[in-house]
Design a protein around this motif. Structure first.
Motif, PDB file in Angstrom:
ATOM      1  N   LEU A   1     -31.081  36.427  42.651  1.00 54.73           N
ATOM      2  CA  LEU A   1     -30.041  37.396  43.009  1.00 54.73           C
ATOM      3  C   LEU A   1     -28.854  37.361  42.069  1.00 54.73           C
ATOM      4  N   ASP A   2     -28.486  38.516  41.567  1.00 56.83           N
ATOM      5  CA  ASP A   2     -27.162  38.716  40.986  1.00 56.83           C
ATOM      6  C   ASP A   2     -26.192  38.893  42.156  1.00 56.83           C
ATOM      7  N   ILE A   3     -24.919  38.603  41.949  1.00 55.06           N
ATOM      8  CA  ILE A   3     -23.950  38.746  43.054  1.00 55.06           C
ATOM      9  C   ILE A   3     -23.180  40.063  42.931  1.00 55.06           C
ATOM     10  N   GLU A   4     -22.287  40.124  41.927  1.00 54.93           N
ATOM     11  CA  GLU A   4     -21.350  41.261  41.845  1.00 54.93           C
ATOM     12  C   GLU A   4     -22.103  42.562  41.569  1.00 54.93           C
ATOM     13  N   GLY A   5     -21.960  43.523  42.466  1.00 56.32           N
ATOM     14  CA  GLY A   5     -22.634  44.810  42.307  1.00 56.32           C
ATOM     15  C   GLY A   5     -24.014  44.833  42.950  1.00 56.32           C
TER      16      GLY A   5
ATOM     17  N   VAL B   1      -9.762  41.060  45.340  1.00 57.02           N
ATOM     18  CA  VAL B   1      -9.389  39.885  46.148  1.00 57.02           C
ATOM     19  C   VAL B   1      -9.469  38.599  45.323  1.00 57.02           C
ATOM     20  N   LEU B   2     -10.623  38.357  44.709  1.00 60.10           N
ATOM     21  CA  LEU B   2     -10.799  37.077  44.005  1.00 60.10           C
ATOM     22  C   LEU B   2     -10.015  37.004  42.700  1.00 60.10           C
ATOM     23  N   TYR B   3     -10.014  38.094  41.934  1.00 57.97           N
ATOM     24  CA  TYR B   3      -9.338  38.014  40.633  1.00 57.97           C
ATOM     25  C   TYR B   3      -7.839  37.759  40.770  1.00 57.97           C
ATOM     26  N   PRO B   4      -7.129  38.474  41.660  1.00 58.03           N
ATOM     27  CA  PRO B   4      -5.697  38.159  41.808  1.00 58.03           C
ATOM     28  C   PRO B   4      -5.472  36.727  42.301  1.00 58.03           C
TER      29      PRO B   4
ATOM     30  N   LEU C   1     -13.659  31.183  31.577  1.00 56.84           N
ATOM     31  CA  LEU C   1     -12.935  31.905  32.643  1.00 56.84           C
ATOM     32  C   LEU C   1     -13.637  31.675  33.972  1.00 56.84           C
ATOM     33  N   LYS C   2     -14.964  31.790  33.961  1.00 57.77           N
ATOM     34  CA  LYS C   2     -15.742  31.645  35.191  1.00 57.77           C
ATOM     35  C   LYS C   2     -15.670  30.203  35.724  1.00 57.77           C
ATOM     36  N   SER C   3     -15.644  29.231  34.800  1.00 51.88           N
ATOM     37  CA  SER C   3     -15.528  27.825  35.235  1.00 51.88           C
ATOM     38  C   SER C   3     -14.202  27.592  35.938  1.00 51.88           C
TER      39      SER C   3
ATOM     40  N   TYR D   1     -28.509  33.912  40.312  1.00 55.87           N
ATOM     41  CA  TYR D   1     -28.160  33.841  38.878  1.00 55.87           C
ATOM     42  C   TYR D   1     -27.012  34.826  38.657  1.00 55.87           C
ATOM     43  N   SER D   2     -25.836  34.263  38.493  1.00 57.60           N
ATOM     44  CA  SER D   2     -24.622  35.085  38.395  1.00 57.60           C
ATOM     45  C   SER D   2     -23.745  34.571  37.268  1.00 57.60           C
ATOM     46  N   SER D   3     -22.892  35.452  36.759  1.00 56.98           N
ATOM     47  CA  SER D   3     -21.877  35.019  35.799  1.00 56.98           C
ATOM     48  C   SER D   3     -20.854  34.126  36.472  1.00 56.98           C
ATOM     49  N   GLY D   4     -20.660  34.297  37.769  1.00 56.77           N
ATOM     50  CA  GLY D   4     -19.786  33.384  38.506  1.00 56.77           C
ATOM     51  C   GLY D   4     -20.365  31.974  38.414  1.00 56.77           C
ATOM     52  N   SER D   5     -19.489  30.970  38.300  1.00 62.70           N
ATOM     53  CA  SER D   5     -19.976  29.600  38.098  1.00 62.70           C
ATOM     54  C   SER D   5     -20.734  29.099  39.323  1.00 62.70           C
TER      55      SER D   5
ATOM     56  N   ALA E   1     -18.540  28.384  42.168  1.00 67.14           N
ATOM     57  CA  ALA E   1     -18.088  29.609  42.837  1.00 67.14           C
ATOM     58  C   ALA E   1     -19.216  30.190  43.693  1.00 67.14           C
ATOM     59  N   GLN E   2     -20.416  30.179  43.164  1.00 64.93           N
ATOM     60  CA  GLN E   2     -21.563  30.710  43.924  1.00 64.93           C
ATOM     61  C   GLN E   2     -21.763  29.930  45.222  1.00 64.93           C
ATOM     62  N   ARG E   3     -21.677  28.594  45.101  1.00 63.19           N
ATOM     63  CA  ARG E   3     -21.913  27.756  46.295  1.00 63.19           C
ATOM     64  C   ARG E   3     -20.867  28.073  47.366  1.00 63.19           C
ATOM     65  N   ALA E   4     -19.613  28.186  46.936  1.00 68.74           N
ATOM     66  CA  ALA E   4     -18.534  28.490  47.894  1.00 68.74           C
ATOM     67  C   ALA E   4     -18.709  29.892  48.472  1.00 68.74           C
ATOM     68  N   TRP E   5     -19.163  30.806  47.641  1.00 65.98           N
ATOM     69  CA  TRP E   5     -19.365  32.205  48.071  1.00 65.98           C
ATOM     70  C   TRP E   5     -20.401  32.285  49.189  1.00 65.98           C
ATOM     71  N   PHE E   6     -21.519  31.599  48.988  1.00 68.67           N
ATOM     72  CA  PHE E   6     -22.592  31.649  49.997  1.00 68.67           C
ATOM     73  C   PHE E   6     -22.268  30.766  51.216  1.00 68.67           C
TER      74      PHE E   6
ATOM     75  N   GLY F   1     -28.834  45.866  31.266  1.00 66.43           N
ATOM     76  CA  GLY F   1     -29.060  44.866  30.212  1.00 66.43           C
ATOM     77  C   GLY F   1     -29.644  43.581  30.764  1.00 66.43           C
ATOM     78  N   GLU F   2     -29.251  43.234  31.983  1.00 71.91           N
ATOM     79  CA  GLU F   2     -29.784  42.024  32.615  1.00 71.91           C
ATOM     80  C   GLU F   2     -31.231  42.265  33.060  1.00 71.91           C
ATOM     81  N   LEU F   3     -31.479  43.457  33.586  1.00 73.76           N
ATOM     82  CA  LEU F   3     -32.847  43.795  34.010  1.00 73.76           C
ATOM     83  C   LEU F   3     -33.781  43.814  32.808  1.00 73.76           C
TER      84      LEU F   3
HETATM   85  C1  LIG Z   1     -18.956  34.050  43.487  1.00 74.29           C
HETATM   86  S1  LIG Z   1     -19.124  34.618  41.925  1.00 74.29           S
HETATM   87  C2  LIG Z   1     -17.837  35.805  41.854  1.00 74.29           C
HETATM   88  C3  LIG Z   1     -18.165  36.952  41.086  1.00 74.29           C
HETATM   89  C4  LIG Z   1     -17.899  36.809  39.637  1.00 74.29           C
HETATM   90  O1  LIG Z   1     -16.914  36.283  39.230  1.00 74.29           O
HETATM   91  C5  LIG Z   1     -18.846  37.329  38.707  1.00 74.29           C
HETATM   92  O2  LIG Z   1     -18.589  37.330  37.519  1.00 74.29           O
HETATM   93  C6  LIG Z   1     -20.133  37.844  39.207  1.00 74.29           C
HETATM   94  O3  LIG Z   1     -20.882  38.436  38.194  1.00 74.29           O
HETATM   95  P1  LIG Z   1     -22.406  38.807  38.399  1.00 74.29           P
HETATM   96  O4  LIG Z   1     -23.105  38.194  37.241  1.00 74.29           O
HETATM   97  O5  LIG Z   1     -22.841  38.251  39.727  1.00 74.29           O
HETATM   98  O6  LIG Z   1     -22.481  40.287  38.353  1.00 74.29           O
END
Ligand SMILES: CSCCC(=O)C(=O)COP(=O)(O)O
Ligand SMILES: [Mg+2]
Length: 245
Positions: free
Chosen positions: A16-20, A31-34, A91-93, A133-137, A140-145, A197-199
């Motif tokens: 799973l990708d997260i964002e989008g 919410v998260l970025y600010p 940035l993600k770290s 599999y997300s760009s979020g670290s 962050a993923q563990r806390a998100w879920f 691009g990811e697909l």
């Molecule tokens: C909990 S991860 C927060 C979302 C984020 O910062 C991000 O970059 C997600 O990107 P993705 O690869 O899931 O589209």
């Protein structure tokens, strides 16, 4: 361009990708970025000696070609990357440090589209393994879920991958690395993402791939190229012919 509807996928695992995909980009950005922007200055000055912070600061200096960048300069770079939603690993770290503490403190609760959690539970109950599999670290993923409105979802997950432990999301080698790490053959893995691009990269690695196109998401208008697509997880048919459950 007309794109095919998602066919049934006979796989062992869904990645799973997260964002989008599982969750709204608007929630992440609004919410998260600010939340992270407001805490970077303190993190970079008060906690620069912590290994994760020190490593990320060194990565920012390397990426920008500014070996002498101080905390203020690095904060400026991070904020510029936030403005353009650049998925830069350091940035993600650093966001992962700030967000995981925010979730633990109860400041933050994550967001999932309504169709996602019931479908993840159904897939898991049917014997499919679920990965992120997300760009979020990873932190962050563990806390998100762990901190979703539906409670702790981490028991559903078999593993977490980010750009640090797997590599860039638009590079087929990252998907090969993940396949190797999970032990699931490429042809038995299904990747769900909003970004073409990811697909493309997942497909190049031999994976199944479905583009998730949700109204209001940044990639909705552009579409997912010639990939199978779904508007919600309910439109994705997954079965695991090898499952014993
Ligand atoms: C909990 S991860 C927060 C979302 C984020 O910062 C991000 O970059 C997600 O990107 P993705 O690869 O899931 O589209
Ligand atoms: Mg995404």
């Amino acid at each position: 361009m007309s794109v095919p509807a998602a066919p049934a996928h006979d796989v062992d695992a869904v990645v799973l990708d997260i964002e989008g995909t599982t969750s709204a980009t608007g929630f992440v950005v609004d919410v998260l970025y600010p939340y992270s922007r407001a805490r970077f200055a303190e993190l970079l000055t008060e906690r620069a000696g912590e290994p994760v912070v020190a490593r990320a600061m060194a990565q920012v200096r390397e990426l920008t070609g500014e070996p002498d960048a101080d905390a203020a300069r690095i904060e400026k770079t991070l904020n510029a990357w936030l403005d353009e939603d650049r998925k830069a690993t350091p940035l993600k770290s650093l966001q992962g440090v700030v967000w995981s503490e925010g979730f633990a403190r109860g400041d933050l609760v994550s967001h999932f589209y309504d169709d996602v959690v019931p479908r993840l539970r159904a897939w898991h109950a049917a014997g499919l393994r679920l990965y992120v599999y997300s760009s979020g670290s990873v932190s962050a993923q563990r806390a998100w879920f762990a901190n979703s409105p539906a409670g702790d979802l981490t028991p559903l997950l078999s593993g977490l991958y980010d750009t640090e432990n797997a590599g860039p999301k638009q590079d087929a080698r990252s998907y090969r690395r993940i396949a190797g790490s999970t032990g699931v053959p490429a042809g038995r893995l299904l990747f769900l993402s909003d970004r073409p691009g990811e697909l493309d990269a997942a497909r190049a690695a031999g994976w199944h791939a479905v583009g998730v196109r949700r109204p209001g998401e940044p990639y909705f208008e552009q579409g997912v190229g010639d990939h199978a697509q779904a508007g919600t997880f309910d439109e994705i048919t997954v079965n695991n012919s090898r499952s014993t459950s």
